[in-house]
Design a protein around this motif. Structure first.
Motif, PDB file in Angstrom:
ATOM      1  N   PHE A 147       0.815  -1.126   0.100  1.00  0.00           N
ATOM      2  CA  PHE A 147      -0.087  -0.028   0.015  1.00  0.00           C
ATOM      3  C   PHE A 147       0.940   1.205  -0.020  1.00  0.00           C
ATOM      4  O   PHE A 147       0.801   2.308  -0.725  1.00  0.00           O
ATOM      5  N   GLU A 148       2.153   1.108   0.746  1.00  0.00           N
ATOM      6  CA  GLU A 148       2.693   2.655   0.895  1.00  0.00           C
ATOM      7  C   GLU A 148       3.680   2.948  -0.068  1.00  0.00           C
ATOM      8  O   GLU A 148       3.894   3.913  -0.583  1.00  0.00           O
ATOM      9  N   GLN A 168       2.240   7.381  -6.439  1.00  0.00           N
ATOM     10  CA  GLN A 168       1.307   8.212  -6.773  1.00  0.00           C
ATOM     11  C   GLN A 168       1.610   9.595  -6.356  1.00  0.00           C
ATOM     12  O   GLN A 168       1.196  10.556  -6.988  1.00  0.00           O
ATOM     13  N   GLU A 169       2.430   9.906  -5.390  1.00  0.00           N
ATOM     14  CA  GLU A 169       3.003  11.125  -4.792  1.00  0.00           C
ATOM     15  C   GLU A 169       3.627  11.788  -5.814  1.00  0.00           C
ATOM     16  O   GLU A 169       3.829  12.811  -5.870  1.00  0.00           O
ATOM     17  N   LYS A 209       2.894   1.886  -3.579  1.00  0.00           N
ATOM     18  CA  LYS A 209       1.887   2.355  -4.382  1.00  0.00           C
ATOM     19  C   LYS A 209       1.635   3.874  -4.129  1.00  0.00           C
ATOM     20  O   LYS A 209       1.688   4.720  -4.785  1.00  0.00           O
ATOM     21  N   GLN A 210       1.418   4.362  -2.670  1.00  0.00           N
ATOM     22  CA  GLN A 210       1.265   5.537  -2.343  1.00  0.00           C
ATOM     23  C   GLN A 210       2.469   6.303  -2.956  1.00  0.00           C
ATOM     24  O   GLN A 210       2.255   7.488  -3.366  1.00  0.00           O
TER      25      GLN A 210
END
Lengths: 271, 398
Positions: free
Chosen positions: A79-80, A86-87, A82-83
């Motif tokens: 999750f992080e 995206q950031e 992917k985060q």
């Protein structure tokens, strides 16, 4: 002179037409990617594909930093992670290139042939310690695991243990080959290995994920039609803006020819 | 001209000496600088927090409690100092069971809000979520304050599970006892054997045997340690398992045996050199006074070469304690405090080798491995200082 000019022309054209791409990450998918890259470069002499290992986590962080074009991973992106992509303003693309089935193996003399997921969870979390509790002989269970750094370790924990922790005294081996060796010479042993590592030195048990209604033996066929439950996808990740550059190679991997290589290496084709 | 060359050579020698010293110092400084950061890390995985329902009276949980909650071993808040309420652990991945990707927004912009709903609506929940998704200030959500990692938990901890989520367990005891246990047993096996061979080679063996045996033993030192490990795994481990009728062959004993074999060449060569350095005149004086061969060895040669012999012991122990690859392959690497020789153990060097590659750079796990390195360094420093002192005392006594 003419010859020299000719060579120079070839050099220039090959330099401009070169499609360099880097693949980095999981050591599980490393042999597969290497073989695919070799075949691909033979078919397209102008392309260069560089494949390096280092672990799924290493590959994904290289993708985040933009130092690789494709991250190969034996686990789903976290999750992080992917985060972070995206950031950075990128859209992540995911491709499943193959599947890998994990076989649960025991010593060949062990009489136990069927185990449910709940029993496996009990064994690997330390709640079941004797084979007689799961229908075997009165013998201490010795569970073998991979080192904590391995993607296989994480996947097994997620799939079989449902994110609970392994028992604290678990034997952890530095490589899959070492697990095969140890399970083959230890009477009470149980371990998990990739399907490609199955040999006559160890016995694969049939596994049930539906509380004992159906037990399935690990095989390429069972993994492919979905009846064998402990199967993990192997991924390629890339960012959308590089799509044009990486697409030809990924398309090749997913083609009939590329997927034939997948079977040859010992994985399960994704098609 | 000659003088200039001599000067240049002299200064080159000085420089190389100084550089070596500085490099060693830098390595030590680097080791401790990386390690010292360990205790400033939080005991929950970095970037994450634990949230509970706002009505929950519990404010603080120990790493041990957190681990047992997420392993479903503690399943009621009353066991952790709260109300009589079932605990419902929640991980970020569970979010997709509650909401679809569309509901969470394209860039997860609705995640904090949805998490707030879940946590607020479940009295027994404990949620393990990334810091940036903590729902805004509200009565219904309470963030559990994380603690700094405590030295007491590290040095007294009995669990080594550095990748356990949400609360990794960094307990030194199983690793430290494992290392000392394997090293000690290895040296107990190797020392008498090594000294015996050294005395035989130095005093008793004739020239022919010596010329054959010594290079053979020195050859042992040149075998890569991974080959010893492989030999141990394929030959020693099954043998030990059958001979002692054990459930597993990968034990501390297998590690000790392999290490003993590996330490032997060091011990033998260094001790034998020391023994042969005993001046011939001393031997002759002893024999001339009527002592027989054995008395000469026992009363003259060994006391004379004791500092060399203790150097051999120290080098042997150093090799045994710091050896990585062979031990990694034969001891089973289970992080439990050893209670006998016939149980699997996990040593400090094996742990560092197996885990450093994949530990996130700069994280708690990474620093923890450096602390382990510092401890290993301190152990060897203590051993060599004490050996130094012993040999000094012996010389004074003479």
């Amino acid at each position: 002179m003419k010859k020299l000019f000719f060579i120079a022309a070839i050099l220039v054209s090959s330099l401009t037409a070169v499609q360099a791409q880097k693949i980095k990450g999981s050591d599980t998918t490393l042999p597969l990617s290497q073989k695919e890259a070799e075949d691909y470069m033979n078919a397209h002499p102008s392309a260069t594909v560089t494949v390096t290992g280092g672990g799924s986590g290493v590959g994904i962080s290289a993708l985040i930093e933009g130092t690789t074009d494709i991250a190969q991973s034996s686990r789903r992106i976290k999750f992080e992670e992917k985060q972070k992509i995206q950031e950075a303003g990128n859209a992540l693309k995911e491709v499943v290139i193959a599947y890998d089935a994990l076989a649960i193996v025991v010593h060949p003399d062990n009489k136990v042939t069927n185990l449910t997921r709940e029993q496996l969870e009990g064994i690997f979390s330390g709640k079941i310690t004797n084979w007689k509790e799961v229908g075997g002989a009165d013998l201490k269970i010795v569970p073998y695991s991979r080192e904590t750094s391995s993607g296989t370790y994480e996947f097994f924990k997620e799939s079989v243990l449902k994110n609970k922790n392994y028992l604290s005294g678990i034997m952890s081996m530095p490589a899959t080959g070492a697990i095969v060796q140890s399970v083959g010479q230890t009477k009470g042993a149980i371990g998990y290995i990739g399907l490609a590592y199955l040999s006559k030195d160890v016995k694969a048990v049939h596994v049930s994920y539906d509380r004992g209604k159906t037990f399935t033996a690990p095989s390429v066929k069972a993994a492919k039609d979905g009846t064998y439950p402990i199967v993990r996808p192997l991924y390629y990740y890339y960012v959308a803006k590089n799509e044009k550059q990486v697409k030809p190679f990924i398309d090749y991997v997913l083609s009939t020819k590329g997927q034939k290589t997948v079977s040859e290496i010992g994985f399960i084709p994704s098609l | 001209m000659k003088r200039i060359i001599e000067k240049v050579i002299e200064s080159l020698l000085t420089i190389s000496g100084a550089t070596t010293g500085i490099v060693i110092l830098l390595i030590v400084v680097f080791l401790f600088r990386e390690g010292v950061g360990f205790f400033s890390h939080s005991d929950i995985e970095s970037g994450y927090v634990l949230c509970v329902n706002g009505k929950n009276p519990v404010d603080r949980l120990t790493p041990e409690q957190i681990k047992r909650i997420f392993d479903y071993e503690i399943d009621n808040w009353s066991l952790a100092g709260g109300n009589d309420e079932a605990i419902e652990p929640f991980r970020m991945n569970d979010l997709s069971d509650y909401y679809s990707d569309e509901e969470l927004g394209e860039n997860y912009e609705f995640v904090p809000e949805k998490l707030g709903e879940i946590i607020g609506g479940t009295p027994g929940i404990i949620a393990f979520i990334p810091e940036q998704y903590v729902p805004g200030k509200s009565e219904e959500v309470k963030v559990l304050s994380g603690n700094k990692l405590k030295p007491a938990d590290f040095f007294g901890g009995e669990n080594w599970m550095p990748t356990a989520t949400p609360a990794p367990q960094f307990g030194l005891l199983p690793l430290l006892t494992g290392t000392l246990w394997v090293g000690l047993c290895a040296i107990l096996i190797a020392l008498p054997l090594g000294l015996g061979v050294a005395i035989y080679l130095g005093e008793l063996a004739n020239e022919k045997i010596r010329n054959l045996l010594k290079p053979t033993i020195e050859l042992l030192a040149g075998i890569p340690s991974v080959v010893y490990g492989f030999f141990g795994l394929v030959v020693l481990v099954p043998f030990i398992q059958k001979a002692f009728n054990l459930p597993v062959g990968e034990t501390a004993f297998a590690g000790s045996l392999v290490l003993a074999i590996m330490a032997l060449p060091t011990i033998i060569t260094v001790a034998e050199d020391a023994i042969r350095n005993t001046p011939q005149t001393m031997r002759e004086a002893s024999l001339g006074l009527g002592a027989n061969h054995w008395q000469t060895i026992y009363r003259v040669v060994i006391p004379y070469s004791i500092s060399g012999i203790s150097a051999a012991v120290v080098l042997g122990i150093g090799r045994a304690i710091g050896e990585t690859m062979a031990v990694l392959m034969v001891t089973g690497n289970a992080a439990v405090i050893p209670r006998s020789l016939f149980e699997p153990v996990r040593t400090i060097p094996a742990t560092i080798a197996a885990e450093l590659g994949e530990a996130p750079h700069g994280g708690a796990h990474y620093s923890a491995l450096f602390v382990l390195g510092c401890i290993l360094f301190l152990i060897t420093v203590i051993i060599s200082i004490s050996a130094e002192l012993i040999s000094k005392k012996q010389h004074q006594a003479q």
